[in-house]
Design a protein around this motif. Structure first.
Motif, PDB file in Angstrom:
ATOM      1  N   ASP A   1       0.827  -1.206   0.000  1.00 49.54           N
ATOM      2  CA  ASP A   1       0.000   0.000   0.000  1.00 49.54           C
ATOM      3  C   ASP A   1       0.866   1.263   0.000  1.00 49.54           C
ATOM      4  O   ASP A   1       0.577   2.225  -0.715  1.00 49.54           O
ATOM      5  CB  ASP A   1      -0.925   0.009   1.217  1.00 49.54           C
ATOM      6  CG  ASP A   1      -2.042  -1.029   1.105  1.00 49.54           C
ATOM      7  OD1 ASP A   1      -2.296  -1.515  -0.021  1.00 49.54           O
ATOM      8  OD2 ASP A   1      -2.644  -1.358   2.143  1.00 49.54           O
ATOM      9  N   THR A   2       1.924   1.267   0.801  1.00 48.47           N
ATOM     10  CA  THR A   2       2.797   2.436   0.855  1.00 48.47           C
ATOM     11  C   THR A   2       3.498   2.649  -0.484  1.00 48.47           C
ATOM     12  O   THR A   2       3.586   3.772  -0.986  1.00 48.47           O
ATOM     13  CB  THR A   2       3.853   2.293   1.970  1.00 48.47           C
ATOM     14  OG1 THR A   2       3.180   2.160   3.223  1.00 48.47           O
ATOM     15  CG2 THR A   2       4.759   3.515   2.014  1.00 48.47           C
TER      16      THR A   2
ATOM     17  N   ARG B   1       2.444   1.786  -3.356  1.00 43.33           N
ATOM     18  CA  ARG B   1       1.452   2.258  -4.325  1.00 43.33           C
ATOM     19  C   ARG B   1       1.217   3.758  -4.158  1.00 43.33           C
ATOM     20  O   ARG B   1       1.088   4.488  -5.150  1.00 43.33           O
ATOM     21  CB  ARG B   1       0.145   1.480  -4.144  1.00 43.33           C
ATOM     22  CG  ARG B   1      -0.837   1.677  -5.281  1.00 43.33           C
ATOM     23  CD  ARG B   1      -2.038   0.771  -5.148  1.00 43.33           C
ATOM     24  NE  ARG B   1      -1.669  -0.640  -5.198  1.00 43.33           N
ATOM     25  CZ  ARG B   1      -2.508  -1.613  -5.518  1.00 43.33           C
ATOM     26  NH1 ARG B   1      -3.764  -1.323  -5.822  1.00 43.33           N
ATOM     27  NH2 ARG B   1      -2.111  -2.866  -5.533  1.00 43.33           N
ATOM     28  N   ASN B   2       1.180   4.224  -2.919  1.00 46.22           N
ATOM     29  CA  ASN B   2       1.016   5.658  -2.679  1.00 46.22           C
ATOM     30  C   ASN B   2       2.215   6.457  -3.183  1.00 46.22           C
ATOM     31  O   ASN B   2       2.068   7.538  -3.748  1.00 46.22           O
ATOM     32  CB  ASN B   2       0.803   5.924  -1.189  1.00 46.22           C
ATOM     33  CG  ASN B   2      -0.594   5.564  -0.725  1.00 46.22           C
ATOM     34  OD1 ASN B   2      -1.544   5.661  -1.502  1.00 46.22           O
ATOM     35  ND2 ASN B   2      -0.732   5.139   0.521  1.00 46.22           N
TER      36      ASN B   2
ATOM     37  N   ARG C   1       1.986   6.607  -6.945  1.00 46.21           N
ATOM     38  CA  ARG C   1       0.965   7.574  -7.379  1.00 46.21           C
ATOM     39  C   ARG C   1       1.540   8.987  -7.426  1.00 46.21           C
ATOM     40  O   ARG C   1       1.313   9.734  -8.387  1.00 46.21           O
ATOM     41  CB  ARG C   1      -0.237   7.524  -6.418  1.00 46.21           C
ATOM     42  CG  ARG C   1      -1.288   8.606  -6.675  1.00 46.21           C
ATOM     43  CD  ARG C   1      -2.475   8.435  -5.749  1.00 46.21           C
ATOM     44  NE  ARG C   1      -2.107   8.447  -4.348  1.00 46.21           N
ATOM     45  CZ  ARG C   1      -1.883   9.558  -3.644  1.00 46.21           C
ATOM     46  NH1 ARG C   1      -2.002  10.747  -4.218  1.00 46.21           N
ATOM     47  NH2 ARG C   1      -1.566   9.481  -2.358  1.00 46.21           N
TER      48      ARG C   1
ATOM     49  N   GLN D   1       4.127  14.683   1.815  1.00 50.02           N
ATOM     50  CA  GLN D   1       2.724  14.270   1.702  1.00 50.02           C
ATOM     51  C   GLN D   1       2.434  12.994   2.479  1.00 50.02           C
ATOM     52  O   GLN D   1       1.349  12.824   3.038  1.00 50.02           O
ATOM     53  CB  GLN D   1       2.360  14.063   0.227  1.00 50.02           C
ATOM     54  CG  GLN D   1       2.259  15.351  -0.563  1.00 50.02           C
ATOM     55  CD  GLN D   1       1.046  15.362  -1.489  1.00 50.02           C
ATOM     56  OE1 GLN D   1       0.151  14.524  -1.400  1.00 50.02           O
ATOM     57  NE2 GLN D   1       1.007  16.337  -2.373  1.00 50.02           N
ATOM     58  N   LEU D   2       3.406  12.081   2.502  1.00 46.01           N
ATOM     59  CA  LEU D   2       3.172  10.789   3.134  1.00 46.01           C
ATOM     60  C   LEU D   2       3.795  10.684   4.521  1.00 46.01           C
ATOM     61  O   LEU D   2       3.760   9.619   5.143  1.00 46.01           O
ATOM     62  CB  LEU D   2       3.720   9.662   2.241  1.00 46.01           C
ATOM     63  CG  LEU D   2       3.102   9.550   0.840  1.00 46.01           C
ATOM     64  CD1 LEU D   2       3.723   8.384   0.084  1.00 46.01           C
ATOM     65  CD2 LEU D   2       1.591   9.376   0.924  1.00 46.01           C
TER      66      LEU D   2
END
Length: 213
Positions: free
Chosen positions: A153-154, A156-157, A160, A174-175
């Motif tokens: 999941d990380t 993939r972020n 993106r 941002q993350l």
């Protein structure tokens, strides 16, 4: 100090770039070259951190020079608008970045600083056109979605945001991740996607529908 070499067959272009870069107290231009062969010789002689190379020069072009020095020196290719067909070649031979010659002064300084830190640099206009060109080709969405299924999941972020053109630092903000952690994620993402650089990864992100555009 960040030690820079400028290679361009136009004397005035080299002088202008030198003037811009030396406004930054942490950047020093230690050598200038008028062709690719001289660029290779001077880079090896002066322990250059960042080499700014024109794409097309007599006596061996910038791509040939980049291929010989990119293993030990961060290479940023300089080109005029419309020559972005050379991007893939530049990345293949190990260039860290690709900038247009009309890049604003502060952006050029920032690019040299990022290149010295090992962060890939690509002019936004070039990234946009590469992706647009790719999007006119046959659909690759199914293959792209298969590839991103291998990501956490990380990851993939992170992918993106790479696809939206953010730098490692901006992705970290941002993350809520350290820049080094972002770099580590990208180093794991690229082989999973069968990509050799972040532009290819950005295209996968677009094909898979991860990005907003």
């Amino acid at each position: 100090m960040i030690r820079v070499l400028i290679a361009d067959d136009e004397t005035l272009m080299r002088a202008g770039i030198r003037l811009i870069l030396e406004n930054d107290p942490e950047i020093t231009v230690v050598a200038e070259a008028g062709d690719g062969k001289q660029a290779v010789e001077l880079t090896r002689a002066h322990q250059i951190d960042v080499a700014l190379l024109d794409i097309r020069m007599p006596g061996g072009d910038g791509l040939k020079a980049a291929e010989q020095i990119a293993e030990d020196t961060h290479v940023v290719m300089l080109t005029t608008f419309g020559e972005d067909s050379y991007v893939a070649q530049a990345m293949k031979v190990g260039a860290t970045g690709f900038l247009l010659k009309d890049t604003p002064p502060q952006e050029l300084i920032n690019a040299v600083r990022k290149a010295a830190a090992g962060e890939p640099i690509l002019a936004p206009q070039i990234t946009k056109r590469l992706i647009e060109r790719h999007l006119t080709a046959p659909d690759h969405g199914t293959e792209a979605r298969r590839k991103i299924d291998t990501l956490t999941d990380t990851e993939r972020n992170v992918l993106r945001l790479v696809g939206e053109g953010l730098s490692n630092t901006e992705i970290g903000e941002q993350l809520y991740l350290a820049t080094g952690t972002v770099k580590a994620h990208i180093s794991r993402i690229l082989p999973k996607l069968e990509c050799s650089n972040r532009v290819q990864a950005a295209i996968v992100a677009h094909d898979a529908g991860l990005t907003r555009s």
